[in-house]
Design a protein around this motif. Structure first.
Motif, PDB file in Angstrom:
ATOM      1  N   ASN A 191       0.834  -1.207   0.000  1.00 57.21           N
ATOM      2  CA  ASN A 191       0.000   0.000   0.000  1.00 57.21           C
ATOM      3  C   ASN A 191       0.858   1.242   0.000  1.00 57.21           C
ATOM      4  N   GLY A 192       0.447   2.179  -0.822  1.00 58.91           N
ATOM      5  CA  GLY A 192       1.120   3.475  -0.827  1.00 58.91           C
ATOM      6  C   GLY A 192       2.464   3.472  -1.521  1.00 58.91           C
ATOM      7  N   SER A 193       2.818   2.368  -2.180  1.00 59.72           N
ATOM      8  CA  SER A 193       4.152   2.319  -2.797  1.00 59.72           C
ATOM      9  C   SER A 193       4.170   2.977  -4.174  1.00 59.72           C
ATOM     10  N   GLY A 376       3.628   2.673   5.650  1.00 59.04           N
ATOM     11  CA  GLY A 376       2.626   3.215   4.695  1.00 59.04           C
ATOM     12  C   GLY A 376       3.268   3.725   3.406  1.00 59.04           C
ATOM     13  N   ASN A 377       4.578   3.451   3.254  1.00 60.81           N
ATOM     14  CA  ASN A 377       5.326   3.768   2.029  1.00 60.81           C
ATOM     15  C   ASN A 377       5.270   5.246   1.619  1.00 60.81           C
ATOM     16  N   VAL A 378       5.307   5.494   0.300  1.00 59.58           N
ATOM     17  CA  VAL A 378       5.447   6.884  -0.164  1.00 59.58           C
ATOM     18  C   VAL A 378       4.252   7.746   0.268  1.00 59.58           C
ATOM     19  N   ARG A 379       3.066   7.116   0.317  1.00 61.95           N
ATOM     20  CA  ARG A 379       1.900   7.897   0.729  1.00 61.95           C
ATOM     21  C   ARG A 379       2.099   8.445   2.140  1.00 61.95           C
ATOM     22  N   ALA A 380       2.651   7.596   3.025  1.00 64.27           N
ATOM     23  CA  ALA A 380       2.846   8.025   4.412  1.00 64.27           C
ATOM     24  C   ALA A 380       3.919   9.115   4.481  1.00 64.27           C
TER      25      ALA A 380
END
Ligand SMILES: Nc1ncnc2c1ncn2[C@@H]1O[C@H](COP(=O)(O)OP(=O)(O)OP(=O)(O)O)[C@@H](O)[C@H]1O
Length: 465
Positions: A191-193, A376-380
């Motif tokens: 998610n969020g990648s 949460g990857n890039v979104r976080a």
């Protein structure tokens, strides 16, 4: 002489007719195809976009009833209603031609044809086909615009896909090879990648870039609305169907269909989707006439490979249809060298949004961002930077301005492993911890994870939390 800008298919069992059509029309029309065996028509249409079919009415020697022609005309009307059909008959067959027009043909030519008349007829037929296609596209875009309002702000932003680490360069190399083709692409990643951003980048670099990019979150459509939403419906098909509505798949015609969260689709709906993708046509609920489907499919999922290759959870025939090319987005913690670039990008974006001078990042702040495991990857990361920029008016942001939530030990050690099953565990841990930390407050937990509330609910359901 203006060249007719369309694709004409001439269908006649008489090789002499095909030869004279070729000689006359090859310079008159942009794309010309000829078939002498009508049985090859379905296969041919499955792989080519045709505007007009010039259809002979008699394919069986000694049978002048036009029976074959009527059957193929009906086939075209049913399966490819946007294709314009012009029939060809012998001089004695004018009555046949009139009946063909009643059965849905647009015009007829008498054999032997007058060259001028044939060219004029084809000019109008192609213009009509293109008007039909445009109309269908406009209707589609209308639905897409209504249905995709939540994506509007994102769609307006120019795609800016950042990634310079070795793994991202390799990914972008593959992307530039596959983007201009029509190959279906399956994007895997947490998610969020950046799966959706990657899909938009493929679309932007494809021949379909000028057409619609239709994103559908397969996990967000309630099962009982799946067919109505995706396939559309006919007025009166069920209570509440007060008008014809085109489904999102047809709305995507001409463009790219992005099927997000594909692994969240229930098995019985996977069969329905597979059928549509195989047959390249969609029949709205309550209707009999299918629409031809001309889309490039990009699917994405955060599910593990273990999940996708488990036939009790995911149909393998659907997987093979979707994964002609597979692109895997590495999680942010495995490409920490991209963090400074991404952070700088988000600082510029939010400095502009909040109309303030772009702040700097202290060395310690940057180190803290690079050390963090970013479940949460890039979104976080994006959200963390926006939050820091809103809550601090300093010229240089410090590590404490980012309020990075501690990530549990076991999650961190999971993160080091690349086994896909562990990525599932990592996601479950992150969701569980965020919920615990915020005492079950969904909004706060979702914000911390860099997810929307809906996305968090889906993950909770998935992990039985
Ligand atoms: N490489 C990147 N460069 C710039 N921005 C990125 C990059 N990757 C992701 N983002 C940004 O991070 C956010 C999340 O990306 P995106 O929605 O594409 O992720 P996703 O993998 O599709 O998420 P989900 O699995 O939750 O649907 C978006 O705001 C996106 O613009």
């Amino acid at each position: 002489m203006t060249v007719i800008a369309g694709h004409l298919l001439v269908l006649d069992d008489d090789e002499d007719i095909l030869l004279s059509a070729r000689l006359l029309l090859k310079r008159q029309i942009k794309t010309l195809s000829c078939l002498n065996d009508a049985a090859e028509l379905p296969e041919f249409l499955a792989h080519h976009m045709i505007d007009v079919v010039l259809l002979d009415m008699n394919f069986t020697l000694g049978d002048n009833s036009g029976r074959d022609g009527f059957e193929w005309l009906a086939y075209l009307r049913t399966h490819y209603p946007q294709i314009v059909v012009v029939v060809m008959t012998a001089y004695a067959g004018v009555e046949l031609a009139v009946n063909a027009i009643k059965a849905g043909a647009t015009d007829f030519v008498i054999k032997p044809w007058s060259n001028e008349k044939l060219i004029a007829t084809l000019h109008s037929a192609v213009a009509l086909a293109q008007a039909r296609n445009k109309n269908q596209l406009l209707q589609g875009e209308n639905v897409a615009l209504r249905g995709s309002l939540e994506h509007l702000s994102q769609m307006q932003k120019p795609a800016c896909f950042i990634g310079e680490t070795t793994s991202m360069r390799e990914l972008l190399r593959k992307l530039s090879l596959c983007a201009p083709t029509e190959a279906n692409v399956l994007i895997l990643g947490e998610n969020g990648s950046g799966k959706e951003l990657l899909a938009r980048e493929i679309h932007a670099r494809s021949k379909r870039a000028g057409n619609i990019f239709m994103a559908i979150d397969m996990g967000a459509i309630p099962e009982n609305l799946f067919e109505a939403e995706l396939f559309g419906y006919k007025k009166g098909a069920f209570t509440g169907a007060n008008e014809n509505r085109m489904g999102r798949l047809v709305a995507a015609n001409g463009g790219t269909l992005f099927l997000d969260e594909i692994a969240n689709l229930a098995l019985h709906l996977q069969v329905k989707l597979l059928r549509v993708l195989e047959q390249r046509q969609v029949t709205p609920v309550g209707d009999e006439k299918p629409f031809a489907l001309n889309v490039r499919v990009i699917a994405a999922t955060n599910a593990s490979y273990v999940h996708l290759t488990d036939e009790r959870q995911f149909r393998q025939d659907l997987l093979y249809r979707l994964n002609t090319v597979e692109l895997t987005l590495p999680p942010l913690r495995e490409r920490k060298d991209d963090i400074p670039l991404l952070a700088d990008h988000f600082l510029s974006v939010y400095a502009q949004k909040y109309q303030r001078k772009k702040p700097l990042l202290s060395h310690k702040a940057l180190a803290a961002l690079q050390e963090y495991s970013w479940p949460g990857n890039v979104r976080a990361l994006n959200h963390a930077i926006e939050r820091a920029l809103v809550l601090s008016d300093k010229d240089t942001l410090q590590a404490e301005d980012f309020a990075l939530a501690p990530v549990a030990e076991n999650s961190l050690s999971d993160s080091v492993q690349t086994n896909c099953l562990n990525l599932e565990i990592l996601e479950r841990n992150a969701v569980e911890k965020a919920l615990k930390k915020h005492a079950g407050n969904i909004s706060q937990a979702a914000r911390e994870l860099g997810l929307t509330r809906m996305a968090l609910y889906r993950r909770m359901e998935k992990h039985d939390l």
